[in-house]
Design an enzyme around this catalytic site. Structure first.
Site, PDB file in Angstrom:
ATOM      1  N   CYS A 190       1.787  -2.022  -3.177  1.00  0.00           N
ATOM      2  CA  CYS A 190       3.263  -1.523  -2.390  1.00  0.00           C
ATOM      3  C   CYS A 190       3.691  -3.033  -2.107  1.00  0.00           C
ATOM      4  O   CYS A 190       5.096  -2.876  -1.927  1.00  0.00           O
ATOM      5  CB  CYS A 190       2.990  -0.848  -1.166  1.00  0.00           C
ATOM      6  SG  CYS A 190       2.120  -1.471   0.058  1.00  0.00           S
ATOM      7  N   ASP A 217       3.237  -4.742   0.388  1.00  0.00           N
ATOM      8  CA  ASP A 217       3.243  -5.126   1.834  1.00  0.00           C
ATOM      9  C   ASP A 217       2.392  -6.402   2.021  1.00  0.00           C
ATOM     10  O   ASP A 217       1.303  -6.527   1.245  1.00  0.00           O
ATOM     11  CB  ASP A 217       2.465  -4.012   2.523  1.00  0.00           C
ATOM     12  CG  ASP A 217       3.832  -2.840   2.532  1.00  0.00           C
ATOM     13  OD1 ASP A 217       4.746  -3.108   2.009  1.00  0.00           O
ATOM     14  OD2 ASP A 217       3.657  -1.825   3.179  1.00  0.00           O
ATOM     15  N   CYS A 236      -3.416   1.922   3.951  1.00  0.00           N
ATOM     16  CA  CYS A 236      -2.633   0.799   4.701  1.00  0.00           C
ATOM     17  C   CYS A 236      -3.384   0.354   5.685  1.00  0.00           C
ATOM     18  O   CYS A 236      -3.261  -0.823   6.083  1.00  0.00           O
ATOM     19  CB  CYS A 236      -1.109   1.616   5.353  1.00  0.00           C
ATOM     20  SG  CYS A 236      -0.148   2.677   4.252  1.00  0.00           S
ATOM     21  N   CYS A 295       4.639  -1.254   6.119  1.00  0.00           N
ATOM     22  CA  CYS A 295       5.232   0.278   6.236  1.00  0.00           C
ATOM     23  C   CYS A 295       4.970   0.492   7.858  1.00  0.00           C
ATOM     24  O   CYS A 295       4.117  -0.177   8.582  1.00  0.00           O
ATOM     25  CB  CYS A 295       4.709   1.313   5.392  1.00  0.00           C
ATOM     26  SG  CYS A 295       2.693   1.262   5.691  1.00  0.00           S
TER      27      CYS A 295
HETATM   28 FE1  FES Z   1       2.144  -0.574   1.615  1.00  0.00          FE
HETATM   29 FE2  FES Z   1       1.374   1.125   3.795  1.00  0.00          FE
HETATM   30  S1  FES Z   1       2.632   1.697   1.911  1.00  0.00           S
HETATM   31  S2  FES Z   1       0.582  -0.862   3.363  1.00  0.00           S
END
Ligand code: FES
Length: 131
Positions: A35, A37, A105, A61
């Site tokens: 994602c 992140d 996550c 997120c």
């Molecule tokens: Fe990327 Fe939660 S969607 S860490």
């Protein structure tokens, strides 16, 4: 579980230990390839290798913010050997659960503390301190 717990929301709205640390003893960095992140974690370690301070910065997120915040709360005051043993499951349990699709996550925080401790050891090696 398909909803966030109150504790997850509470950590998301009021994340603990956010910020940058000057002269950190160890800095961990980890990103999620899925994602995008990204988490950076800073630790300050005392002479007996207990984590006396910990901070983090994140682009992520709700679950990533809450699990990283929870991780810092759990790890603060722990010996580094204990802190690196914290698992994703430990963090999820601490928060009272996570929706199934957000379980991944929690990996960021659990991996980032290991990365910060590894950096701490690498810095010690560079300064020829005993490990
Ligand atoms: Fe990327 Fe939660 S969607 S860490």
């Amino acid at each position: 579980m398909d909803e966030y717990t109150q504790k997850v929301f509470e950590h998301f709205r009021n994340p603990r230990n956010v910020g940058v640390m000057d002269e950190a003893d160890g800095i961990g960095k980890i990103g999620s390839e899925d994602c995008g992140d990204y988490l950076v974690m800073y630790i300050k370690v005392d002479e007996n290798e207990f984590i006396e301070d910990i901070k983090f910065q994140i682009y992520g997120c709700v679950a990533a913010i809450a699990t990283s915040s929870a991780l810092t709360e759990m790890a603060k005051g722990m010996h580094i050997d204990e802190a690196v043993a914290i698992t994703e499951e430990d963090i999820i349990k601490y928060l009272g659960g996570l929706p199934e699709e957000k379980i991944h996550c929690s990996v960021l925080g659990a991996q980032c503390i290991k990365s910060a401790v590894l950096d701490y050891y690498q810095k010690k090696l560079q300064t020829n301190e005993d490990i």
